[in-house]
Design a protein around this motif. Sequence first.
Motif, PDB file in Angstrom:
ATOM      1  N   GLY A  47       3.011   5.874  -3.097  1.00 10.36           N
ATOM      2  CA  GLY A  47       4.191   6.710  -3.243  1.00 10.36           C
ATOM      3  C   GLY A  47       4.859   7.099  -1.948  1.00 10.36           C
ATOM      4  N   ARG A  48       4.555   6.373  -0.877  1.00 10.79           N
ATOM      5  CA  ARG A  48       5.156   6.684   0.430  1.00 10.79           C
ATOM      6  C   ARG A  48       6.465   5.891   0.610  1.00 10.79           C
ATOM      7  N   PHE A  49       7.468   6.261  -0.177  1.00 11.47           N
ATOM      8  CA  PHE A  49       8.772   5.626  -0.062  1.00 11.47           C
ATOM      9  C   PHE A  49       9.831   6.586  -0.582  1.00 11.47           C
ATOM     10  N   VAL A  50      11.080   6.286  -0.273  1.00  8.10           N
ATOM     11  CA  VAL A  50      12.199   7.124  -0.688  1.00  8.10           C
ATOM     12  C   VAL A  50      13.227   6.228  -1.353  1.00  8.10           C
ATOM     13  N   VAL A  51      13.749   6.661  -2.476  1.00  8.80           N
ATOM     14  CA  VAL A  51      14.847   5.961  -3.142  1.00  8.80           C
ATOM     15  C   VAL A  51      16.119   6.724  -2.807  1.00  8.80           C
ATOM     16  N   GLY A 109      17.172  12.167  12.088  1.00  7.32           N
ATOM     17  CA  GLY A 109      15.807  11.990  12.558  1.00  7.32           C
ATOM     18  C   GLY A 109      14.764  12.356  11.517  1.00  7.32           C
ATOM     19  N   ASP A 110      15.161  12.368  10.264  1.00  2.00           N
ATOM     20  CA  ASP A 110      14.255  12.718   9.167  1.00  2.00           C
ATOM     21  C   ASP A 110      13.499  11.468   8.736  1.00  2.00           C
ATOM     22  N   GLU A 111      12.182  11.510   8.765  1.00  2.45           N
ATOM     23  CA  GLU A 111      11.337  10.368   8.406  1.00  2.45           C
ATOM     24  C   GLU A 111      11.284  10.143   6.897  1.00  2.45           C
ATOM     25  N   ALA A 112      11.309  11.197   6.102  1.00  5.50           N
ATOM     26  CA  ALA A 112      11.136  11.044   4.649  1.00  5.50           C
ATOM     27  C   ALA A 112      12.456  10.923   3.942  1.00  5.50           C
ATOM     28  N   ASP A 138       0.834  -1.208   0.000  1.00  8.74           N
ATOM     29  CA  ASP A 138       0.000   0.000   0.000  1.00  8.74           C
ATOM     30  C   ASP A 138       0.869   1.258   0.000  1.00  8.74           C
ATOM     31  N   ASP A 139       1.946   1.252   0.799  1.00 13.65           N
ATOM     32  CA  ASP A 139       2.855   2.401   0.841  1.00 13.65           C
ATOM     33  C   ASP A 139       3.500   2.635  -0.526  1.00 13.65           C
ATOM     34  N   ILE A 140       3.913   1.564  -1.180  1.00 11.67           N
ATOM     35  CA  ILE A 140       4.526   1.696  -2.508  1.00 11.67           C
ATOM     36  C   ILE A 140       3.516   2.242  -3.499  1.00 11.67           C
TER      37      ILE A 140
END
Length: 87
Positions: free
Chosen positions: A67-71, A84-87, A62-64
């Motif tokens: 678009g809730r992910f970081v490359v 401490g950065d979440e994104a 669901d996150d993918i």
Amino acid sequence: MSSISANDLKTRGVAAIEAALTDDSEAIISVRGKTRYVVMPIEHFHYLRECELEAALAQSNDDIAAGRFVVSTPEEHLRRIKEGDEA
């Protein structure tokens, strides 16, 4: 769900657990009148663990999809963790 007192467990041992699990897949162990632990057959534990892993996989999918992910590189990832950065 069946219940076993700590005293019953102390005196009867595994027999108390086996008796409690004859009709239920889980049994509660109470200590001084308060529920403290749950015992279950290992097969039931494996089933619950599999359900937990499938739920985590569904959440990741669901996150993918949302678009809730970081490359990033491993170094960038470690920097975000340290900052401490979440994104």
